[in-house]
Structures are given as structure tokens and as C-alpha cells.
Design a protein around this motif. Sequence first.
Motif, PDB file in Angstrom:
ATOM      1  N   PRO A   1       0.813  -1.233   0.000  1.00  0.00           N
ATOM      2  CA  PRO A   1       0.000   0.000   0.000  1.00  0.00           C
ATOM      3  C   PRO A   1       0.839   1.273   0.000  1.00  0.00           C
ATOM      4  O   PRO A   1       0.438   2.288  -0.591  1.00  0.00           O
ATOM      5  CB  PRO A   1      -0.836  -0.126   1.283  1.00  0.00           C
TER       6      PRO A   1
ATOM      7  N   THR B   1       0.581   4.017  -2.965  1.00  0.00           N
ATOM      8  CA  THR B   1       0.193   5.373  -2.589  1.00  0.00           C
ATOM      9  C   THR B   1       1.235   6.404  -3.018  1.00  0.00           C
ATOM     10  O   THR B   1       0.907   7.416  -3.654  1.00  0.00           O
ATOM     11  CB  THR B   1      -0.018   5.459  -1.063  1.00  0.00           C
TER      12      THR B   1
ATOM     13  N   MET C   1      -4.085   4.471  -0.587  1.00  0.00           N
ATOM     14  CA  MET C   1      -4.499   3.293   0.178  1.00  0.00           C
ATOM     15  C   MET C   1      -4.180   3.521   1.641  1.00  0.00           C
ATOM     16  O   MET C   1      -3.246   4.259   1.986  1.00  0.00           O
ATOM     17  CB  MET C   1      -3.783   2.028  -0.319  1.00  0.00           C
TER      18      MET C   1
ATOM     19  N   ILE D   1      -2.642   2.758   5.211  1.00  0.00           N
ATOM     20  CA  ILE D   1      -1.420   2.090   5.692  1.00  0.00           C
ATOM     21  C   ILE D   1      -1.470   2.060   7.224  1.00  0.00           C
ATOM     22  O   ILE D   1      -1.481   3.114   7.853  1.00  0.00           O
ATOM     23  CB  ILE D   1      -0.156   2.848   5.236  1.00  0.00           C
TER      24      ILE D   1
ATOM     25  N   ASN E   1      -2.850  -1.605   5.551  1.00  0.00           N
ATOM     26  CA  ASN E   1      -4.042  -1.949   4.785  1.00  0.00           C
ATOM     27  C   ASN E   1      -4.801  -3.074   5.485  1.00  0.00           C
ATOM     28  O   ASN E   1      -4.641  -4.253   5.161  1.00  0.00           O
ATOM     29  CB  ASN E   1      -3.643  -2.372   3.366  1.00  0.00           C
TER      30      ASN E   1
ATOM     31  N   THR F   1      -7.865  -3.871   5.331  1.00  0.00           N
ATOM     32  CA  THR F   1      -9.099  -4.258   4.653  1.00  0.00           C
ATOM     33  C   THR F   1      -9.122  -5.770   4.459  1.00  0.00           C
ATOM     34  O   THR F   1      -8.138  -6.472   4.730  1.00  0.00           O
ATOM     35  CB  THR F   1      -9.189  -3.563   3.285  1.00  0.00           C
TER      36      THR F   1
ATOM     37  N   GLY G   1      -6.315  -6.830   2.149  1.00  0.00           N
ATOM     38  CA  GLY G   1      -5.008  -6.846   2.796  1.00  0.00           C
ATOM     39  C   GLY G   1      -4.818  -8.060   3.682  1.00  0.00           C
ATOM     40  O   GLY G   1      -3.771  -8.713   3.654  1.00  0.00           O
TER      41      GLY G   1
END
Length: 207
Positions: A163, A167, A174, A176, A178, A180, A183
Motif C-alpha cells: 500500500p 500510494t 491506500m 497504511i 491496509n 481491509t 489486505g
Amino acid sequence: MADTNATPGTDAGSGADPDEVASRSAFAPVLERVRSLEVDAREIEAAIAGGIAGGFQAALVLQLHDTDAIREIGSIFGVPTLNGGWLAMFALGALFALPFSLFVANSIDSFVSKVMMLSSRNDYLRKLLVPLLKRSALTTTTLGLGNGYGLAVGVLFSLFLMPAWLTVVMGVPMAIPNLTGDGLFGVIAWTLYGGTLGLVYGLIIEY
């Protein structure tokens, strides 16, 4: 073979658990083998082979989860395509595998001690480990170490490095780290990568 015959005579009087004695004797040649290893061409080749195999597995898992995840990895190398992502995974798999021999040499003592402690407290774990160690002690050990290594690689790469690169360099914002779903799934994929790396590495070195 000589050590196996000598073990019952020395431990019988102390009432040691035969399974625990067997697990200790199975680990002994692993420790001796790894302590005597030097980072030579064969070990590097074994690590690279394991890394490429692990990269294939991780790429397959990522693609099954989300095809765009593979394209994002390809974009790190400026090739945001499916083929580019697969080639990137092979390259990263080989690259991340290079320090694996040193990781094994530096971690095996503490890993074996923890496994022996856990197996001495858990009959089911001991019954599972002893046959595996008797069949392929070094490979079983490097498989376990590989999973831990892959987890560390996954956390570093999927949550932070990738990420940050997307970025800062690629202009794709994204979070940091990540954290999600994508990720965290990347961490799982790289953990599986590490297991495959350790398995292939151990098989090549042991046989």
C-alpha cells in the motif's frame, strides 16, 4: 540407528515417556544438520525453488479471491495485467525466499524447543508429530518455520510495503496499514507461500 537402540537403556530407569524420547531423538539430527549448514549454492537454489513454488500458490489463491489483486501486484513493476501480476509473484517469491536459509539457522533451536514443550503437554500433538519427524524430520521442521516466515512476509508486504508503494509511487491512495479484507487475505496467501517454501526447501535439502 545406534542412538535409537541406546535410548531405551538410558531412559528406561527414569520412566520417560517413549513417545517423548522418540520425538527428542527425531529432532537431534535436524539440529545437528542445520547447525552444520553453510549458505552454499545448493541452499540458495533450494530456497529459490521453494520461493517460486510458493509464489505460484500465493498467486493462485489471490486470483481465486480477486483477479484485481494480482493486477495490483503487477502494477508494482509497472505491468498492471494478469500476466504481469503472475510474473511479479514469481519474482517476489524468489526474492523473499533468499533470506530463508539464515532464518532457519537462526530460528530452529527456539522453534524445536517450543514444539517439544507443546508436544510434551499434548498427547494428540505428540502422536501427530512423532511419525512425521521419523519420516522426514528436517522437512517437517522447515514446513513449520516456513509458515511463520510467510506470515511475517505477508504482514510486511500486504499491510505496509505494497500500500505504501501504490500510494507514494503509483498515486493510488491506500490505507497504511491496509487492514481491509483484501489486505488480510494477502497475509493468508503469503502465509501459504511460506509453508510451500519451507516444504520444498526441506525436501531438497533433506533428500
